[in-house]
Each structure stands twice: as C-alpha cells, then as structure tokens.
Design a protein around this motif. Structure first.
Motif, PDB file in Angstrom:
ATOM      1  N   ALA A 264      10.120  14.212 -40.696  1.00  0.00           N
ATOM      2  CA  ALA A 264       9.916  13.444 -38.937  1.00  0.00           C
ATOM      3  C   ALA A 264      11.036  12.599 -39.030  1.00  0.00           C
ATOM      4  CB  ALA A 264       8.667  13.279 -38.910  1.00  0.00           C
TER       5      ALA A 264
ATOM      6  N   ARG B 297       7.951  18.971 -42.199  1.00  0.00           N
ATOM      7  CA  ARG B 297       7.226  17.688 -42.267  1.00  0.00           C
ATOM      8  C   ARG B 297       8.173  16.438 -42.257  1.00  0.00           C
ATOM      9  NH1 ARG B 297       3.675  19.075 -47.303  1.00  0.00           N
ATOM     10  NH2 ARG B 297       5.830  20.022 -47.803  1.00  0.00           N
TER      11      ARG B 297
ATOM     12  N   ALA C  83       3.294  13.959 -41.703  1.00  0.00           N
ATOM     13  CA  ALA C  83       4.620  13.417 -41.172  1.00  0.00           C
ATOM     14  C   ALA C  83       5.209  12.674 -42.286  1.00  0.00           C
ATOM     15  CB  ALA C  83       4.591  12.760 -39.866  1.00  0.00           C
TER      16      ALA C  83
ATOM     17  N   GLU D 247       3.827  13.146 -33.330  1.00  0.00           N
ATOM     18  CA  GLU D 247       3.872  14.297 -34.358  1.00  0.00           C
ATOM     19  C   GLU D 247       2.681  14.603 -34.600  1.00  0.00           C
ATOM     20  OE1 GLU D 247       6.647  15.430 -36.617  1.00  0.00           O
ATOM     21  OE2 GLU D 247       7.853  14.961 -34.835  1.00  0.00           O
TER      22      GLU D 247
ATOM     23  N   ARG E  27      13.537  13.006 -36.158  1.00  0.00           N
ATOM     24  CA  ARG E  27      12.915  13.185 -34.823  1.00  0.00           C
ATOM     25  C   ARG E  27      12.674  11.579 -34.279  1.00  0.00           C
ATOM     26  NH1 ARG E  27      10.832  17.805 -37.748  1.00  0.00           N
ATOM     27  NH2 ARG E  27       8.808  16.877 -37.967  1.00  0.00           N
ATOM     28  N   GLN E  28      11.952  11.128 -35.501  1.00  0.00           N
ATOM     29  CA  GLN E  28      11.663   9.627 -35.380  1.00  0.00           C
ATOM     30  C   GLN E  28      12.774   8.754 -34.648  1.00  0.00           C
ATOM     31  OE1 GLN E  28      10.708   8.276 -39.278  1.00  0.00           O
ATOM     32  NE2 GLN E  28      10.297   6.026 -38.624  1.00  0.00           N
TER      33      GLN E  28
ATOM     34  N   THR F 247       5.992   7.827 -32.760  1.00  0.00           N
ATOM     35  CA  THR F 247       6.323   9.054 -33.515  1.00  0.00           C
ATOM     36  C   THR F 247       4.973   9.659 -34.075  1.00  0.00           C
ATOM     37  OG1 THR F 247       8.325   8.090 -34.050  1.00  0.00           O
ATOM     38  CG2 THR F 247       7.718   9.785 -35.265  1.00  0.00           C
TER      39      THR F 247
END
Ligand code: ASP
Length: 325
Positions: A302, A300, A280, A166, A305-306, A162
């Motif tokens: 994350a 920011r 991030a 990122e 998404r992680q 990640t």
C-alpha cells in the motif's frame, strides 16, 4: 504561538473549526479521536474533489511557506501539491544553504520573517523540539514536518488515514512496526496516535534500535497491548498492518553500528507468503532495500497509495488550519 481568534468576520464560504483553525500542528498528542474523524472525512472529500475536478479554489489567496532544513521528497512536494490543488501558492525554501541561514540566521528569525509573507509555515528541521521553538516565536500556524528523531505528526495522520481507507477502520487491528524504531520519527508519532484507537502494537527491531522506553510507557498507560521482539516471523501471521521503516543512517554517530543493523529486515515476496491475505504493507518511504521491488505488484503493498492518501490528508489539514473546510 498561533493564537488567532475564531470570532473574526467570516467572508462567504469560510467555516472555522476551532479544533484546527489557526492552530500549530506540533505533535499528534494534541489530537482527540473526534478531531481525527473530522480530518479523515475532509480528506475523503478532498480525494473526491481531486478525482472530479483536479484543482479548486478553496484556499485561493492563501500562501504557504515550505521551510526544509533536511532533505525531503514526499512531505515537501505533497504540501506543494496540496496547497496548489486548493488554489493557493507556496514559497519553497528547501535548500537553506542558498538562504540567509548560511549567513548564520537563527531559526526564529527565519520563521518570524516568513510569517510576514505567508499564512502558515511547514517546517522540517534536524533538531527535536525545533517546531515547538518556532511556534513559540510566531503568530501564524507552524506545521511540524519532522523535527529530527522527534515527531512527524502529518505523516502519522496520513498513515492513520491510509489504514482506515485500506482496512475499513482502525479499531480491532494489530499493527506491526519494523526497523528503526529508535530514530524513526514516523513510528514515534504513529504509535502515539494509535493510542486513540483499540489496537495492538508489535515492535520488531534490532536490540539497539528499540522503541524508546518512554514512548512504550506512554502507549502502555493508554491501555494498548504491545509486544517487543527481534523476530518478524513471530508476529507476522497475526499482523493486519505491517509498517516497515528505513534504518535512519543519518542519525547514527557511529557508522559501524549502522553497517551492523542496516539489512536487519528485508521484506520479499517470500516474507509476504507468511502474511495475511487481507492486510496492508506500509512504508513512509524512502525505502533503501527494506522492501524489495518484487513486492510492489502485491495488492497488499500500500506504500504508493499511502503517498496519495498523504496529499488528501495534507489538503484537509491545510483547509482546516486555514479556516476553509
Ligand atoms: N520520510 C520519512 C521521514 O522524513 C521517513 C524516512 O525518512 O525514513 O521521517
């Protein structure tokens, strides 16, 4: 101990990387930087394949055991999603009270049984060292999905992936870990894994939840600059990755101690005003108030998404361990 030889006859399409094929995944300490580069490249390709075709047959015919003696949402279901997106299948044992464990069966007997049926075993267990114990008793790969307050290597792999996706890389970054650094296995594994990179690490925690001294020494021996503090504000402005963790209530023997520290750090939109524009904010989840939901809309943030990167990382790991990447 997983010991399968890498020289067997290879059916069409199989590629076996000796660094992963047939291996137990017990600790991040087993990896070198080059191994991670391979894993992250394969994870990146997995993401492209999922976006393009969703599910494909790379691990068709392979069967995984998911054996969870502790609660899990993300680790367990992302391994299920990973094997199924690769065309394989999974035997899910996540309520051990309904299995023979409730009759007093030992961990070793359970894993020795499951390896007769399946090609690899993902294991989460409350005792530190349990994954190593299971691996010593079995031939098939054991993947440590968290052993008590010990390690959570696949989480660290997905965290590093990640950060790479990122932030465009890992070298040169300052990573700040916040919260329960004593019992948080994700930060134990991540700090160890980051020693393979040129980074600085800050640890922010209440006094009683500091990063274990042994681990700080290990990271120091690898030449990494580390700062320990109780004040997030003192390190936030220089932070590229803010990695927030939950206070691990279940690991406290004294609940009044937990009550004292449970709200030590809460990230709000105001906190984020003091952070870099390009950084991030990560969290292994579940969160129980350490990051307010008002932060979720911040680009920011994350952490969800992680979780997506996590599935690709676990797809890559399964493919490499099962010899098909
Ligand atoms: N899900 C992570 C773990 O299993 C983090 C947490 O539980 O707080 O360690």
């Amino acid at each position: 101990m997983a010991t399968r030889a890498a020289t067997e006859h290879l059916p069409f399409g199989e590629k076996r990387d000796p660094r992963f094929f047939g291996k137990d995944i017990l600790s991040v300490s087993q990896f070198e930087r080059g191994d991670l580069e391979i894993l992250f490249e394969v994870a990146h390709e997995m993401a492209e394949m999922v976006h393009r075709i969703g599910t494909f047959d790379l691990l068709k015919g392979k069967v995984l055991t998911n054996l969870f003696y502790e609660p899990s949402t993300r680790t367990s279901s992302s391994f299920v999603a990973a094997i199924e997106r690769l065309g394989g299948s999974v035997i899910q044992i996540n309520n051990v009270t309904f299995s023979s464990v409730s009759k007093g069966e030992s961990l070793v007997d359970t894993v020795r049984t499951m390896e007769q049926y399946t090609d690899a075993i993902v294991l989460r267990h409350p005792e530190q060292g349990s994954a190593a114990e299971a691996a010593a008793a079995t031939e098939k790969p054991i993947i440590n999905a968290g052993d008590g307050a010990g390690e959570h290597p696949t989480q660290a792999l997905l965290d590093a992936h990640t950060i790479r996706e990122e932030m465009g890389g890992i070298d040169g970054l300052t990573i700040t870990m916040v919260g329960d650094l004593k019992y948080g296995r994700t930060v134990h594994s991540l700090a160890k894994l980051l020693t393979l990179y040129d980074v600085r690490i800050n640890y922010v925690s209440p006094e009683i939840l500091r990063m274990p001294e042994l681990l700080v020494k290990e990271v120091d021996a690898a030449g990494i600059d580390q700062i320990e503090t109780a004040e997030l504000g003192s390190v936030l402005p220089e932070t590229d990755v803010l990695y927030v963790t939950r206070i691990q209530k279940e690991r406290f023997s004294d609940t009044s101690e937990y009550e004292q520290v449970k709200d030590s750090y809460v990230i709000t939109p105001e906190t984020m005003l003091g952070a870099r524009q390009r950084m991030a904010l990560m969290h292994p989840l579940p969160r129980v108030g350490e990051i307010t939901t008002a932060v979720d809309a911040d680009p920011r943030a994350a952490y969800f998404r992680q979780m997506e990167y996590g599935m690709y990382t676990r797809m890559a790991l399964l493919a490499l361990v099962l010899g098909k990447a």
